[in-house]
Design an enzyme around this catalytic site. Sequence first.
Site, mmCIF file in Angstrom:
data_model
loop_
_atom_site.group_PDB
_atom_site.id
_atom_site.type_symbol
_atom_site.label_atom_id
_atom_site.label_comp_id
_atom_site.label_asym_id
_atom_site.label_seq_id
_atom_site.Cartn_x
_atom_site.Cartn_y
_atom_site.Cartn_z
ATOM 1 N N GLN A 1 -13.151 -17.186 31.435
ATOM 2 C CA GLN A 1 -12.611 -16.221 32.382
ATOM 3 C C GLN A 1 -13.585 -15.068 32.604
ATOM 4 O O GLN A 1 -13.848 -14.674 33.750
ATOM 5 C CB GLN A 1 -11.284 -15.669 31.867
ATOM 6 C CG GLN A 1 -10.741 -14.492 32.667
ATOM 7 C CD GLN A 1 -9.416 -13.987 32.120
ATOM 8 O OE1 GLN A 1 -8.369 -14.501 32.464
ATOM 9 N NE2 GLN A 1 -9.474 -12.991 31.250
ATOM 10 N N GLN B 1 -13.591 -11.248 24.940
ATOM 11 C CA GLN B 1 -14.474 -12.392 24.748
ATOM 12 C C GLN B 1 -13.702 -13.666 24.418
ATOM 13 O O GLN B 1 -14.205 -14.766 24.647
ATOM 14 C CB GLN B 1 -15.487 -12.085 23.633
ATOM 15 C CG GLN B 1 -16.469 -13.201 23.328
ATOM 16 C CD GLN B 1 -17.340 -13.576 24.514
ATOM 17 O OE1 GLN B 1 -17.696 -12.707 25.306
ATOM 18 N NE2 GLN B 1 -17.679 -14.854 24.632
ATOM 19 N N HIS C 1 -5.653 -6.676 22.552
ATOM 20 C CA HIS C 1 -5.534 -5.861 23.764
ATOM 21 C C HIS C 1 -5.846 -4.392 23.459
ATOM 22 O O HIS C 1 -6.488 -3.700 24.264
ATOM 23 C CB HIS C 1 -4.117 -5.964 24.334
ATOM 24 C CG HIS C 1 -3.769 -7.316 24.860
ATOM 25 N ND1 HIS C 1 -2.854 -8.136 24.228
ATOM 26 C CD2 HIS C 1 -4.203 -7.989 25.942
ATOM 27 C CE1 HIS C 1 -2.731 -9.256 24.918
ATOM 28 N NE2 HIS C 1 -3.538 -9.203 25.954
ATOM 29 N N VAL D 1 -10.905 -10.262 18.647
ATOM 30 C CA VAL D 1 -10.270 -9.706 17.448
ATOM 31 C C VAL D 1 -9.554 -10.844 16.729
ATOM 32 O O VAL D 1 -8.832 -11.620 17.358
ATOM 33 C CB VAL D 1 -9.290 -8.579 17.801
ATOM 34 C CG1 VAL D 1 -8.602 -8.046 16.544
ATOM 35 C CG2 VAL D 1 -10.018 -7.454 18.528
ATOM 36 N N LEU E 1 -6.625 -13.594 17.829
ATOM 37 C CA LEU E 1 -5.356 -13.044 18.286
ATOM 38 C C LEU E 1 -5.063 -13.540 19.701
ATOM 39 O O LEU E 1 -5.942 -13.587 20.555
ATOM 40 C CB LEU E 1 -5.387 -11.523 18.270
ATOM 41 C CG LEU E 1 -5.499 -10.863 16.907
ATOM 42 C CD1 LEU E 1 -5.396 -9.350 17.051
ATOM 43 C CD2 LEU E 1 -4.423 -11.356 15.960
ATOM 44 N N ALA F 1 2.597 -8.669 26.550
ATOM 45 C CA ALA F 1 2.737 -9.172 25.183
ATOM 46 C C ALA F 1 1.537 -8.692 24.365
ATOM 47 O O ALA F 1 0.854 -9.474 23.707
ATOM 48 C CB ALA F 1 2.870 -10.687 25.155
ATOM 49 N N LEU F 2 1.309 -7.390 24.409
ATOM 50 C CA LEU F 2 0.086 -6.803 23.872
ATOM 51 C C LEU F 2 0.011 -6.914 22.350
ATOM 52 O O LEU F 2 1.009 -6.790 21.649
ATOM 53 C CB LEU F 2 -0.008 -5.336 24.291
ATOM 54 C CG LEU F 2 0.049 -5.057 25.800
ATOM 55 C CD1 LEU F 2 -0.142 -3.566 26.056
ATOM 56 C CD2 LEU F 2 -0.976 -5.875 26.560
ATOM 57 N N GLN G 1 -1.755 -18.509 38.428
ATOM 58 C CA GLN G 1 -2.645 -19.133 37.454
ATOM 59 C C GLN G 1 -1.921 -20.048 36.470
ATOM 60 O O GLN G 1 -2.516 -20.497 35.487
ATOM 61 C CB GLN G 1 -3.461 -18.079 36.721
ATOM 62 C CG GLN G 1 -2.685 -17.112 35.859
ATOM 63 C CD GLN G 1 -3.528 -15.912 35.464
ATOM 64 O OE1 GLN G 1 -3.807 -15.032 36.266
ATOM 65 N NE2 GLN G 1 -3.959 -15.886 34.198
ATOM 66 N N MET H 1 -1.693 -9.655 30.830
ATOM 67 C CA MET H 1 -0.408 -10.235 31.207
ATOM 68 C C MET H 1 0.677 -9.780 30.236
ATOM 69 O O MET H 1 1.751 -10.383 30.160
ATOM 70 C CB MET H 1 -0.479 -11.766 31.270
ATOM 71 C CG MET H 1 -1.343 -12.266 32.416
ATOM 72 S SD MET H 1 -0.966 -13.941 32.963
ATOM 73 C CE MET H 1 -1.285 -14.865 31.473
#
EC number: 6.3.2.1
Length: 282
Positions: free
Chosen positions: A156, A151, A39, A179, A187, A34-35, A63, A32
Amino acid sequence: MTPQIISDIATLRALVGSARSAGERIALVPTMGALHEGHRALVAHAASVADAVIVSIFVNPLQFSEQADLTRYPRTLEADAVSLADSGVLAIWAPSVETMYPDGATETRVSAGHVGTLYEGASRPGHFDGMLTVVAKLFNLVQPDVAVFGQKDAQQAHIVRRMVADLNLPIEIDVVPTVREADGLALSSRNRFLSADERRGALALSEALGAVEASAASGLGEALAEGAAAFGDHDAVKLDYLVVVEPKTFLPVSDGYRGEAAVLVAAQVGSTRLIDNTTITL
């Protein structure tokens, strides 16, 4: 080189068709936007298992149960594209809401079933049905050989894997480890909303997971009690749930359960909702 941004279906399908004709293996990384480095870890993994990587950036209204949360979600497409320069990404699929839902919110939905009503689903009704619906659309549009998820969003990932298995979709699902910052905070695109004090309080989530893991040998009840105690020192953090689930079913384990399990936690930190998880052995 900054990857091209595609926003119309015809161009996307032409690009995918060209890659497929060349015999390339295609990977999709659904996001979505905003990396962050989490990501980018997904993208790096995708590039290691496929010839052509497509990153989707789409803030999916289906969602979000609250309009305010949808409006607030960060949208940083240009910066995201720059951050993916020289990452091996073939293209960014960034459609408008009108492109994905030309007739408004689709009446056809993919149901996440019972597990979709638990944990995050209990706090965000309809969230996983909306997520699965857009993921199914993305899979149909891109038709990837492999799709890569993180993860950190363990529930999800579980639900997507189950959809792929239940519907016999010819897609491999890869899940990349969470991460974290040096101090353990997972994160998240939502971390940018935390004040300095809230940022410190947010460590309660990873501390709780660590406490559950450290106490696992003492039994389920003791482990959960130790995990919940991690929230006692953080007044600005409100625990939503802390639960231990069986990985194959994602249902809560029984008191006598033995073996690998997943620990899920969610909390409200100020005005920001955060989630995290880890794996333990009971």
